[in-house]
Design a protein around this motif. Structure first.
Motif, PDB file in Angstrom:
ATOM      1  N   UNK A 324     -28.714 -23.984   1.384  1.00  0.00           N
ATOM      2  CA  UNK A 324     -28.800 -23.620   2.792  1.00  0.00           C
ATOM      3  C   UNK A 324     -28.452 -24.847   3.625  1.00  0.00           C
ATOM      4  N   UNK A 325     -27.543 -24.684   4.530  1.00  0.00           N
ATOM      5  CA  UNK A 325     -27.065 -25.819   5.313  1.00  0.00           C
ATOM      6  C   UNK A 325     -28.213 -26.583   5.978  1.00  0.00           C
ATOM      7  N   UNK A 326     -29.224 -25.873   6.457  1.00  0.00           N
ATOM      8  CA  UNK A 326     -30.295 -26.534   7.190  1.00  0.00           C
ATOM      9  C   UNK A 326     -31.177 -27.426   6.319  1.00  0.00           C
ATOM     10  N   UNK A 327     -30.958 -27.394   5.011  1.00  0.00           N
ATOM     11  CA  UNK A 327     -31.725 -28.252   4.095  1.00  0.00           C
ATOM     12  C   UNK A 327     -30.953 -29.493   3.645  1.00  0.00           C
ATOM     13  N   UNK A 328     -29.680 -29.584   3.982  1.00  0.00           N
ATOM     14  CA  UNK A 328     -28.817 -30.624   3.405  1.00  0.00           C
ATOM     15  C   UNK A 328     -29.021 -31.974   4.079  1.00  0.00           C
ATOM     16  N   UNK A 329     -29.088 -33.018   3.233  1.00  0.00           N
ATOM     17  CA  UNK A 329     -29.102 -34.409   3.702  1.00  0.00           C
ATOM     18  C   UNK A 329     -27.975 -35.160   2.987  1.00  0.00           C
TER      19      UNK A 329
END
Length: 394
Positions: A324-329
Protein backbone atom coordinates in the motif's frame (compact mmCIF):
# COMPACT_ATOMS: atom_id res chain seq x y z
CA UNK A 1 45.98 -19.59 -2.97
CA UNK A 2 46.20 -23.21 -4.08
CA UNK A 3 43.54 -25.93 -3.85
CA UNK A 4 44.87 -29.45 -3.48
CA UNK A 5 44.65 -31.54 -6.63
CA UNK A 6 43.61 -28.68 -8.92
CA UNK A 7 45.60 -26.93 -11.62
CA UNK A 8 44.77 -24.22 -14.14
CA UNK A 9 46.32 -22.47 -17.13
CA UNK A 10 45.59 -20.11 -19.98
CA UNK A 11 47.15 -19.38 -23.36
CA UNK A 12 46.67 -17.04 -26.28
CA UNK A 13 45.09 -19.28 -28.92
CA UNK A 14 44.06 -16.55 -31.35
CA UNK A 15 40.38 -17.46 -31.24
CA UNK A 16 39.30 -13.87 -31.94
CA UNK A 17 42.25 -11.59 -31.19
CA UNK A 18 46.00 -12.10 -31.45
CA UNK A 19 48.28 -12.13 -28.41
CA UNK A 20 45.48 -12.18 -25.86
CA UNK A 21 44.79 -14.92 -23.30
CA UNK A 22 41.60 -16.53 -24.57
CA UNK A 23 41.74 -20.27 -23.86
CA UNK A 24 41.79 -21.60 -20.33
CA UNK A 25 41.65 -24.91 -18.53
CA UNK A 26 40.93 -26.22 -15.05
CA UNK A 27 42.12 -29.75 -14.27
CA UNK A 28 41.65 -32.02 -11.28
CA UNK A 29 44.25 -34.75 -10.90
CA UNK A 30 41.42 -37.14 -10.04
CA UNK A 31 37.78 -37.18 -11.17
CA UNK A 32 35.73 -34.83 -8.99
CA UNK A 33 32.09 -34.78 -8.01
CA UNK A 34 30.56 -31.88 -9.89
CA UNK A 35 27.43 -29.78 -10.05
CA UNK A 36 26.29 -26.97 -12.27
CA UNK A 37 23.61 -24.32 -12.66
CA UNK A 38 22.85 -23.08 -16.16
CA UNK A 39 21.03 -20.33 -17.98
CA UNK A 40 17.25 -20.44 -18.11
CA UNK A 41 17.34 -18.64 -21.45
CA UNK A 42 15.48 -20.74 -24.03
CA UNK A 43 18.32 -20.01 -26.46
CA UNK A 44 21.25 -22.00 -25.09
CA UNK A 45 24.80 -22.16 -26.41
CA UNK A 46 26.22 -25.50 -27.54
CA UNK A 47 28.54 -25.80 -24.50
CA UNK A 48 25.60 -25.36 -22.14
CA UNK A 49 23.63 -28.14 -23.81
CA UNK A 50 26.64 -30.44 -23.84
CA UNK A 51 27.56 -29.75 -20.22
CA UNK A 52 24.02 -30.34 -18.97
CA UNK A 53 24.08 -33.76 -20.59
CA UNK A 54 27.51 -34.68 -19.28
CA UNK A 55 26.79 -33.51 -15.74
CA UNK A 56 24.08 -36.13 -15.41
CA UNK A 57 26.91 -38.42 -14.26
CA UNK A 58 27.72 -36.05 -11.39
CA UNK A 59 31.41 -36.18 -12.31
CA UNK A 60 33.92 -33.94 -14.05
CA UNK A 61 37.68 -33.67 -14.21
CA UNK A 62 38.40 -30.71 -16.48
CA UNK A 63 36.89 -27.49 -17.77
CA UNK A 64 37.91 -26.02 -21.13
CA UNK A 65 36.82 -22.40 -21.57
CA UNK A 66 37.33 -19.85 -24.32
CA UNK A 67 36.54 -16.17 -24.73
CA UNK A 68 35.96 -14.22 -27.93
CA UNK A 69 33.21 -16.45 -29.32
CA UNK A 70 30.10 -17.70 -27.51
CA UNK A 71 29.47 -20.69 -29.80
CA UNK A 72 25.76 -19.86 -29.46
CA UNK A 73 23.16 -20.04 -32.26
CA UNK A 74 25.66 -22.08 -34.26
CA UNK A 75 23.57 -25.20 -34.89
CA UNK A 76 25.00 -28.68 -35.30
CA UNK A 77 28.32 -27.25 -36.42
CA UNK A 78 28.65 -25.50 -33.07
CA UNK A 79 27.80 -28.66 -31.16
CA UNK A 80 30.32 -30.63 -33.20
CA UNK A 81 32.91 -27.99 -32.36
CA UNK A 82 32.18 -28.22 -28.64
CA UNK A 83 32.52 -32.00 -28.71
CA UNK A 84 35.70 -31.82 -30.79
CA UNK A 85 37.44 -29.29 -28.56
CA UNK A 86 36.55 -31.35 -25.51
CA UNK A 87 38.07 -34.38 -27.22
CA UNK A 88 41.28 -32.44 -27.88
CA UNK A 89 41.49 -31.67 -24.18
CA UNK A 90 40.63 -35.21 -23.10
CA UNK A 91 43.29 -36.70 -25.36
CA UNK A 92 45.95 -34.28 -24.11
CA UNK A 93 45.00 -35.00 -20.50
CA UNK A 94 44.48 -38.73 -21.05
CA UNK A 95 40.99 -38.70 -19.52
CA UNK A 96 37.48 -39.66 -20.65
CA UNK A 97 35.94 -36.95 -22.90
CA UNK A 98 32.76 -37.18 -20.86
CA UNK A 99 34.65 -35.71 -17.91
CA UNK A 100 35.44 -32.48 -19.80
CA UNK A 101 33.10 -29.53 -19.33
CA UNK A 102 33.07 -26.88 -22.07
CA UNK A 103 32.37 -23.16 -21.66
CA UNK A 104 32.45 -20.26 -24.10
CA UNK A 105 31.83 -16.53 -23.93
CA UNK A 106 31.88 -13.79 -26.54
CA UNK A 107 29.99 -12.91 -29.69
CA UNK A 108 26.78 -14.83 -30.43
CA UNK A 109 26.03 -16.33 -33.83
CA UNK A 110 29.51 -16.71 -35.30
CA UNK A 111 31.00 -20.09 -36.10
CA UNK A 112 34.22 -21.00 -34.36
CA UNK A 113 37.13 -22.95 -35.85
CA UNK A 114 38.70 -26.09 -34.39
CA UNK A 115 42.23 -25.27 -35.47
CA UNK A 116 43.14 -22.71 -32.76
CA UNK A 117 42.02 -25.15 -30.05
CA UNK A 118 43.90 -28.11 -31.48
CA UNK A 119 47.05 -26.08 -32.04
CA UNK A 120 47.04 -24.55 -28.57
CA UNK A 121 46.12 -27.67 -26.58
CA UNK A 122 49.61 -29.13 -25.96
CA UNK A 123 50.90 -25.81 -24.66
CA UNK A 124 47.81 -25.29 -22.54
CA UNK A 125 48.15 -28.66 -20.83
CA UNK A 126 51.89 -28.19 -20.36
CA UNK A 127 51.24 -24.85 -18.65
CA UNK A 128 48.87 -26.33 -16.04
CA UNK A 129 49.90 -25.19 -12.58
CA UNK A 130 48.44 -24.93 -9.09
CA UNK A 131 49.07 -21.19 -9.42
CA UNK A 132 47.43 -20.85 -12.84
CA UNK A 133 44.05 -19.49 -11.76
CA UNK A 134 45.12 -15.85 -12.14
CA UNK A 135 45.78 -16.42 -15.83
CA UNK A 136 42.54 -18.36 -16.18
CA UNK A 137 40.57 -15.44 -14.74
CA UNK A 138 42.17 -13.13 -17.30
CA UNK A 139 41.50 -15.50 -20.21
CA UNK A 140 37.73 -15.53 -19.71
CA UNK A 141 37.37 -11.73 -19.73
CA UNK A 142 35.49 -10.04 -22.58
CA UNK A 143 34.37 -6.52 -21.75
CA UNK A 144 35.46 -7.10 -18.15
CA UNK A 145 37.98 -4.57 -16.90
CA UNK A 146 39.37 -6.72 -14.09
CA UNK A 147 39.74 -10.46 -13.40
CA UNK A 148 37.52 -11.83 -10.64
CA UNK A 149 38.79 -14.34 -8.07
CA UNK A 150 37.55 -15.28 -4.58
CA UNK A 151 39.04 -17.71 -2.06
CA UNK A 152 38.22 -19.22 1.31
CA UNK A 153 39.82 -21.67 3.75
CA UNK A 154 37.82 -23.36 6.49
CA UNK A 155 38.10 -26.18 9.01
CA UNK A 156 35.92 -29.19 8.23
CA UNK A 157 35.95 -31.91 10.87
CA UNK A 158 39.52 -31.02 11.83
CA UNK A 159 40.70 -30.89 8.20
CA UNK A 160 41.66 -27.73 6.33
CA UNK A 161 39.51 -27.30 3.23
CA UNK A 162 40.08 -24.71 0.50
CA UNK A 163 37.74 -23.14 -2.04
CA UNK A 164 38.65 -20.97 -5.01
CA UNK A 165 36.31 -19.35 -7.50
CA UNK A 166 36.80 -17.39 -10.71
CA UNK A 167 34.13 -15.60 -12.70
CA UNK A 168 33.62 -13.31 -15.65
CA UNK A 169 30.81 -10.94 -16.34
CA UNK A 170 30.32 -7.28 -17.07
CA UNK A 171 27.41 -6.97 -19.48
CA UNK A 172 24.35 -9.05 -20.39
CA UNK A 173 23.95 -9.65 -16.69
CA UNK A 174 20.72 -10.62 -15.04
CA UNK A 175 21.12 -14.32 -14.57
CA UNK A 176 18.09 -16.47 -14.06
CA UNK A 177 20.34 -19.16 -12.72
CA UNK A 178 23.91 -18.06 -12.31
CA UNK A 179 26.39 -15.63 -13.73
CA UNK A 180 27.97 -15.23 -17.12
CA UNK A 181 30.65 -17.81 -16.30
CA UNK A 182 31.70 -19.00 -12.85
CA UNK A 183 33.98 -21.87 -11.87
CA UNK A 184 34.53 -23.00 -8.29
CA UNK A 185 36.97 -25.69 -7.17
CA UNK A 186 37.33 -27.19 -3.71
CA UNK A 187 39.30 -30.07 -2.22
CA UNK A 188 36.49 -31.03 0.16
CA UNK A 189 35.06 -34.55 0.08
CA UNK A 190 31.30 -34.31 -0.32
CA UNK A 191 28.43 -36.37 -1.69
CA UNK A 192 27.31 -35.13 -5.13
CA UNK A 193 23.58 -34.64 -4.37
CA UNK A 194 24.51 -32.47 -1.39
CA UNK A 195 26.97 -30.43 -3.45
CA UNK A 196 24.29 -29.89 -6.07
CA UNK A 197 21.82 -28.73 -3.41
CA UNK A 198 24.30 -26.34 -1.77
CA UNK A 199 25.29 -24.81 -5.11
CA UNK A 200 21.68 -24.06 -6.02
CA UNK A 201 21.12 -22.31 -2.68
CA UNK A 202 24.36 -20.34 -3.00
CA UNK A 203 23.54 -19.25 -6.55
CA UNK A 204 20.02 -18.17 -5.63
CA UNK A 205 21.36 -15.79 -2.97
CA UNK A 206 24.24 -14.40 -5.01
CA UNK A 207 24.35 -14.63 -8.80
CA UNK A 208 20.56 -14.62 -8.98
CA UNK A 209 20.49 -11.33 -7.08
CA UNK A 210 22.56 -9.23 -9.48
CA UNK A 211 21.75 -7.19 -12.54
CA UNK A 212 23.73 -4.89 -14.79
CA UNK A 213 21.31 -4.54 -17.69
CA UNK A 214 18.48 -7.04 -17.18
CA UNK A 215 19.69 -9.42 -19.90
CA UNK A 216 20.16 -13.16 -19.37
CA UNK A 217 22.91 -14.64 -21.52
CA UNK A 218 22.75 -17.74 -23.71
CA UNK A 219 25.93 -19.03 -22.05
CA UNK A 220 25.46 -18.47 -18.31
CA UNK A 221 26.78 -21.22 -16.08
CA UNK A 222 28.32 -21.87 -12.70
CA UNK A 223 30.25 -25.10 -12.28
CA UNK A 224 31.68 -26.48 -9.05
CA UNK A 225 34.09 -29.42 -8.72
CA UNK A 226 35.02 -31.09 -5.42
CA UNK A 227 37.82 -33.67 -5.65
CA UNK A 228 38.11 -34.78 -2.01
CA UNK A 229 41.87 -34.22 -1.91
CA UNK A 230 41.62 -32.60 1.54
CA UNK A 231 40.92 -36.06 2.94
CA UNK A 232 38.02 -35.20 5.23
CA UNK A 233 35.21 -37.65 5.89
CA UNK A 234 32.81 -37.07 3.02
CA UNK A 235 30.10 -34.56 3.86
CA UNK A 236 26.63 -36.07 3.55
CA UNK A 237 24.35 -34.78 6.32
CA UNK A 238 22.82 -31.43 5.30
CA UNK A 239 22.00 -30.69 8.95
CA UNK A 240 25.52 -31.14 10.29
CA UNK A 241 27.70 -28.30 11.54
CA UNK A 242 30.43 -29.25 9.06
CA UNK A 243 28.06 -28.90 6.11
CA UNK A 244 26.80 -25.61 7.51
CA UNK A 245 30.38 -24.28 7.65
CA UNK A 246 31.13 -25.43 4.11
CA UNK A 247 27.86 -23.96 2.83
CA UNK A 248 28.73 -20.61 4.41
CA UNK A 249 32.11 -20.64 2.64
CA UNK A 250 30.51 -21.54 -0.69
CA UNK A 251 27.89 -18.81 -0.24
CA UNK A 252 30.66 -16.32 0.55
CA UNK A 253 32.62 -17.22 -2.60
CA UNK A 254 29.54 -16.87 -4.80
CA UNK A 255 28.43 -13.58 -3.26
CA UNK A 256 31.94 -12.12 -3.52
CA UNK A 257 32.16 -13.00 -7.22
CA UNK A 258 28.62 -11.76 -7.89
CA UNK A 259 29.33 -8.39 -6.30
CA UNK A 260 32.55 -8.07 -8.30
CA UNK A 261 30.59 -8.58 -11.51
CA UNK A 262 28.28 -5.69 -10.67
CA UNK A 263 31.16 -3.42 -9.63
CA UNK A 264 32.73 -4.21 -13.02
CA UNK A 265 29.46 -3.68 -14.89
CA UNK A 266 29.94 -2.17 -18.34
CA UNK A 267 30.47 1.55 -17.88
CA UNK A 268 29.43 1.37 -14.22
CA UNK A 269 30.43 4.13 -11.82
CA UNK A 270 28.20 3.13 -8.88
CA UNK A 271 27.52 -0.09 -6.96
CA UNK A 272 24.02 0.03 -5.49
CA UNK A 273 22.28 -2.39 -3.14
CA UNK A 274 18.50 -2.30 -3.54
CA UNK A 275 17.04 -3.56 -0.28
CA UNK A 276 13.30 -4.14 0.12
CA UNK A 277 12.09 -4.72 3.67
CA UNK A 278 8.70 -5.15 5.29
CA UNK A 279 7.43 -7.46 2.55
CA UNK A 280 4.93 -10.28 2.90
CA UNK A 281 7.47 -12.82 1.56
CA UNK A 282 11.11 -12.96 0.55
CA UNK A 283 10.10 -13.77 -3.03
CA UNK A 284 7.93 -10.64 -3.14
CA UNK A 285 10.77 -8.52 -1.73
CA UNK A 286 13.24 -9.83 -4.32
CA UNK A 287 10.72 -9.29 -7.12
CA UNK A 288 10.27 -5.66 -6.10
CA UNK A 289 14.00 -5.09 -5.64
CA UNK A 290 14.79 -6.62 -9.03
CA UNK A 291 12.23 -4.44 -10.82
CA UNK A 292 13.74 -1.31 -9.28
CA UNK A 293 17.30 -2.49 -9.92
CA UNK A 294 16.53 -3.07 -13.62
CA UNK A 295 14.76 0.23 -14.26
CA UNK A 296 16.68 2.24 -16.84
CA UNK A 297 15.22 5.42 -15.40
CA UNK A 298 16.37 4.53 -11.90
CA UNK A 299 19.82 3.49 -13.10
CA UNK A 300 20.35 6.67 -15.12
CA UNK A 301 19.32 8.70 -12.07
CA UNK A 302 22.00 6.88 -10.10
CA UNK A 303 24.55 7.92 -12.72
CA UNK A 304 23.33 11.51 -12.63
CA UNK A 305 23.40 11.48 -8.81
CA UNK A 306 19.76 12.55 -8.82
CA UNK A 307 17.81 11.36 -5.77
CA UNK A 308 14.70 10.86 -7.90
CA UNK A 309 12.64 8.74 -5.52
CA UNK A 310 9.62 9.09 -7.82
CA UNK A 311 11.28 6.75 -10.32
CA UNK A 312 11.86 4.23 -7.54
CA UNK A 313 8.29 4.19 -6.28
CA UNK A 314 7.00 4.07 -9.87
CA UNK A 315 9.12 0.98 -10.57
CA UNK A 316 7.90 -0.50 -7.30
CA UNK A 317 4.33 0.06 -8.41
CA UNK A 318 4.74 -2.02 -11.55
CA UNK A 319 6.73 -4.80 -9.88
CA UNK A 320 3.68 -6.90 -9.03
CA UNK A 321 4.65 -6.82 -5.37
CA UNK A 322 1.75 -6.37 -2.93
CA UNK A 323 1.94 -3.14 -0.92
CA UNK A 324 0.00 0.00 0.00
CA UNK A 325 1.50 3.29 -1.06
CA UNK A 326 0.68 4.95 2.26
CA UNK A 327 2.99 2.50 4.07
CA UNK A 328 6.08 2.97 1.89
CA UNK A 329 9.32 4.51 3.18
CA UNK A 330 12.42 5.11 1.02
CA UNK A 331 15.94 5.89 2.21
CA UNK A 332 19.37 6.40 0.62
CA UNK A 333 21.74 4.94 3.21
CA UNK A 334 20.55 6.59 6.44
CA UNK A 335 18.87 9.53 4.68
CA UNK A 336 15.09 9.06 4.52
CA UNK A 337 13.23 10.82 1.70
CA UNK A 338 9.80 9.18 1.81
CA UNK A 339 7.56 8.38 4.76
CA UNK A 340 4.05 6.96 4.51
CA UNK A 341 4.32 7.22 0.73
CA UNK A 342 5.02 10.95 0.70
CA UNK A 343 8.11 13.10 0.27
CA UNK A 344 9.43 14.29 3.64
CA UNK A 345 10.76 17.59 2.31
CA UNK A 346 13.33 19.86 3.88
CA UNK A 347 16.96 19.26 3.04
CA UNK A 348 16.67 15.46 2.80
CA UNK A 349 17.02 15.43 -1.01
CA UNK A 350 20.23 17.45 -0.77
CA UNK A 351 21.56 14.99 1.83
CA UNK A 352 20.54 12.05 -0.35
CA UNK A 353 22.42 13.57 -3.28
CA UNK A 354 25.56 13.58 -1.12
CA UNK A 355 25.03 9.85 -0.52
CA UNK A 356 24.77 9.26 -4.26
CA UNK A 357 28.19 10.80 -4.88
CA UNK A 358 29.71 7.75 -3.18
CA UNK A 359 30.96 4.81 -5.23
CA UNK A 360 28.66 2.49 -3.30
CA UNK A 361 25.43 3.07 -1.39
CA UNK A 362 22.17 1.38 -0.38
CA UNK A 363 18.59 2.22 -1.33
CA UNK A 364 16.13 0.80 1.19
CA UNK A 365 12.42 0.54 0.46
CA UNK A 366 10.28 -0.45 3.45
CA UNK A 367 6.85 -1.68 2.36
CA UNK A 368 5.43 -1.87 5.86
CA UNK A 369 3.49 -5.03 5.02
CA UNK A 370 5.36 -7.87 6.73
CA UNK A 371 8.62 -9.18 8.15
CA UNK A 372 10.46 -10.37 5.02
CA UNK A 373 13.22 -8.71 3.06
CA UNK A 374 15.36 -9.20 -0.03
CA UNK A 375 18.33 -7.60 -1.77
CA UNK A 376 19.41 -7.17 -5.39
CA UNK A 377 22.74 -5.68 -6.43
CA UNK A 378 22.89 -3.32 -9.38
CA UNK A 379 24.87 -0.48 -10.93
CA UNK A 380 24.20 2.74 -12.79
CA UNK A 381 23.78 3.27 -16.54
CA UNK A 382 26.45 5.61 -17.86
CA UNK A 383 27.34 7.00 -21.28
CA UNK A 384 30.03 4.33 -21.54
CA UNK A 385 27.48 1.49 -21.31
CA UNK A 386 25.93 2.67 -24.57
CA UNK A 387 29.33 3.17 -26.22
CA UNK A 388 30.54 -0.31 -25.24
CA UNK A 389 27.42 -2.08 -26.49
CA UNK A 390 26.89 0.02 -29.61
CA UNK A 391 29.98 -1.49 -31.24
CA UNK A 392 30.66 -4.62 -29.16
CA UNK A 393 31.44 -6.84 -32.14
CA UNK A 394 34.03 -4.52 -33.68
Amino acid sequence: MQVQGFKAAAVAAGIRYADRLDLGMIFSTTPAVAAGVFTMNTVKAAPVLLDQQRLLTGKAQAVLVNSGNANACTGQQGMDLAVATGSFAAKALNIDPGLVQIASTGVIGEQIKEEPFERAMPGLVKALSADGFDDLAKAIMTTDLVPKIATATIDVLGTEVSLLGVAKGSGMIMPNMATMLGFIVTDVAIEQPLLDQLLKVAVERSFNRITVDGDTSTNDMVLVMANGAAGNTALSDPNSEAVHDFAEALNSICLDLARKIVVDGEGATKFVTIRVTGAESEASAVQAARTIANSALVKTAFFGEDANWGRIIAALGRSGCSFRQENVAISFDAVQLVKQGLFIGGDCEEEATKVMKQKAFDVTIDLGEGECCGEVYTCDFSYDYVKINADYRS
